[in-house]
Design an enzyme around this catalytic site. Structure first.
Site, PDB file in Angstrom:
ATOM      1  N   GLY A 127       0.623  -1.163   0.309  1.00 21.98           N
ATOM      2  CA  GLY A 127      -0.281  -0.041  -0.027  1.00 21.98           C
ATOM      3  C   GLY A 127       0.511   1.159  -0.145  1.00 21.98           C
ATOM      4  O   GLY A 127       0.147   2.602   0.712  1.00 21.98           O
ATOM      5  N   LYS A 128       2.413   1.336  -0.925  1.00 13.04           N
ATOM      6  CA  LYS A 128       2.387   2.200  -0.669  1.00 13.04           C
ATOM      7  C   LYS A 128       2.140   3.753  -1.539  1.00 13.04           C
ATOM      8  O   LYS A 128       2.237   5.080  -0.440  1.00 13.04           O
ATOM      9  CB  LYS A 128       4.155   2.013  -1.082  1.00 13.04           C
ATOM     10  CG  LYS A 128       5.535   1.187  -0.334  1.00 13.04           C
ATOM     11  CD  LYS A 128       6.655   1.153  -0.649  1.00 13.04           C
ATOM     12  CE  LYS A 128       7.092   0.523  -2.001  1.00 13.04           C
ATOM     13  NZ  LYS A 128       6.525  -0.442  -2.532  1.00 13.04           N
ATOM     14  N   THR A 129       1.765   3.535  -1.951  1.00 14.97           N
ATOM     15  CA  THR A 129       1.372   4.007  -3.594  1.00 14.97           C
ATOM     16  C   THR A 129      -0.029   4.927  -3.158  1.00 14.97           C
ATOM     17  O   THR A 129       0.163   6.040  -2.782  1.00 14.97           O
ATOM     18  CB  THR A 129       1.485   3.955  -4.849  1.00 14.97           C
ATOM     19  OG1 THR A 129       2.186   2.685  -5.262  1.00 14.97           O
ATOM     20  CG2 THR A 129      -0.077   5.076  -6.107  1.00 14.97           C
TER      21      THR A 129
ATOM     22  N   LYS B 282       7.994   9.543  -8.208  1.00 14.38           N
ATOM     23  CA  LYS B 282       9.177   7.672  -7.622  1.00 14.38           C
ATOM     24  C   LYS B 282      10.110   8.257  -8.954  1.00 14.38           C
ATOM     25  O   LYS B 282      10.224   8.051  -9.862  1.00 14.38           O
ATOM     26  CB  LYS B 282       7.289   7.171  -8.854  1.00 14.38           C
ATOM     27  CG  LYS B 282       7.800   5.185  -8.472  1.00 14.38           C
ATOM     28  CD  LYS B 282       7.788   5.002  -7.399  1.00 14.38           C
ATOM     29  CE  LYS B 282       7.695   3.625  -8.097  1.00 14.38           C
ATOM     30  NZ  LYS B 282       6.955   2.744  -6.565  1.00 14.38           N
TER      31      LYS B 282
ATOM     32  N   GLU C  54       8.640   8.006  -3.402  1.00 17.98           N
ATOM     33  CA  GLU C  54       7.530   6.839  -3.228  1.00 17.98           C
ATOM     34  C   GLU C  54       9.194   5.230  -3.828  1.00 17.98           C
ATOM     35  O   GLU C  54       9.374   5.286  -4.870  1.00 17.98           O
ATOM     36  CB  GLU C  54       6.905   6.195  -4.019  1.00 17.98           C
ATOM     37  CG  GLU C  54       6.103   5.270  -3.958  1.00 17.98           C
ATOM     38  CD  GLU C  54       4.767   4.903  -4.256  1.00 17.98           C
ATOM     39  OE1 GLU C  54       4.416   3.042  -4.714  1.00 17.98           O
ATOM     40  OE2 GLU C  54       4.153   5.837  -5.083  1.00 17.98           O
ATOM     41  N   GLY C  55       9.347   4.706  -2.842  1.00 18.42           N
ATOM     42  CA  GLY C  55      10.460   3.941  -3.919  1.00 18.42           C
ATOM     43  C   GLY C  55      10.230   3.094  -4.254  1.00 18.42           C
ATOM     44  O   GLY C  55       9.056   2.518  -4.001  1.00 18.42           O
ATOM     45  N   ALA C  56      10.010   1.950  -4.492  1.00 11.34           N
ATOM     46  CA  ALA C  56      10.369   0.506  -5.399  1.00 11.34           C
ATOM     47  C   ALA C  56      10.728  -1.154  -4.246  1.00 11.34           C
ATOM     48  O   ALA C  56      11.879  -0.867  -3.937  1.00 11.34           O
ATOM     49  CB  ALA C  56      11.620   0.219  -6.045  1.00 11.34           C
ATOM     50  N   GLY C  57       9.336  -1.427  -4.046  1.00 13.74           N
ATOM     51  CA  GLY C  57       8.977  -2.440  -3.064  1.00 13.74           C
ATOM     52  C   GLY C  57       9.831  -2.225  -1.797  1.00 13.74           C
ATOM     53  O   GLY C  57       9.265  -1.110  -1.285  1.00 13.74           O
TER      54      GLY C  57
END
Length: 212
Positions: free
Chosen positions: A14-16, A32, A104-107
């Site tokens: 749910g980061k996004t 991003k 926002e990071g990836a994973g």
């Protein structure tokens, strides 16, 4: 202003949605740095669709990769390599430094960005504060504590936790064991839309401001 990096305990947590809520709460800009997987749309486009304010600028990704995989694998499939110095040079500047920049990071925090560096190395290089996202599921205590431990090992400036979804009532225990405060707990809903994001942003705004 010091940028705020949204990362967490894994993929699909749910980061996004949390990024959209934090961006809305602060009327911040959003970036991003690395988008891996574009067939179903990008996270930046999703965030744009969920915002109500008119001040936020959505900045373009530094790397957009076709494969929905770890960034180092997605880049390798295209004969590319992700460079942290390139990401640093690509970092957007907010207008007169008066707006926060949400990244926002990836994973998760230990996802590789290339053969030798990880998301946490990018956070350090960008000199960002961190908001940790934890989704409540069986096993998330372990994943949350491991994420917190590596943040402490690397002396990351962690603002606090945003918990997402419901499973069992152990959020306060994660807060106690890690020493990082809870910013908010986002309830599960079937359909996330603008009104939900705005509602949640208004609920956490005061708590977030006190921690910044």
């Amino acid at each position: 202003m010091q940028p705020i990096f949204i990362t967490g305990i894994g993929t699909g947590i749910g980061k996004t949605v949390v990024s959209a809520i934090i961006t809305e709460a602060l009327e911040a800009d959003y970036w991003k740095p690395i988008q891996a997987g574009i067939e179903e749309g990008t996270d930046a486009l999703q965030v744009r669709s969920l915002l109500s304010n008119t001040k936020t600028m959505i900045h373009p990704e530094a790397y957009t990769l076709q494969m929905p995989a770890s960034p180092h694998i997605a880049a390798r499939a295209e004969g590319r390599e992700i460079s942290i110095p390139v990401l640093i040079k690509s970092q957007p500047s907010t207008v007169n430094c008066q707006r926060h920049l949400i990244m926002e990071g990836a994973g998760g925090i230990m996802v590789p960005v290339n053969d030798n560096e990880f998301v946490i190395d990018l956070i350090v290089a960008l000199k960002a504060k961190v908001i940790l996202v934890s989704r409540n599921y069986l096993g998330s205590i372990n994943h949350s504590l491991l994420t917190a431990a590596i943040c402490k090992q690397k002396n990351i400036d962690v603002i606090g936790w945003v918990f997402n979804d419901q499973y069992l009532d152990y959020e306060n225990e994660i807060v106690q064991w890690t020493g990082y405060p809870k910013i908010a707990s986002i309830p599960f809903v079937e359909n996330v839309d603008k009104s939900f994001v705005l509602q949640q942003a208004n609920l956490l705004k005061d708590a977030l401001q006190k921690l910044l």
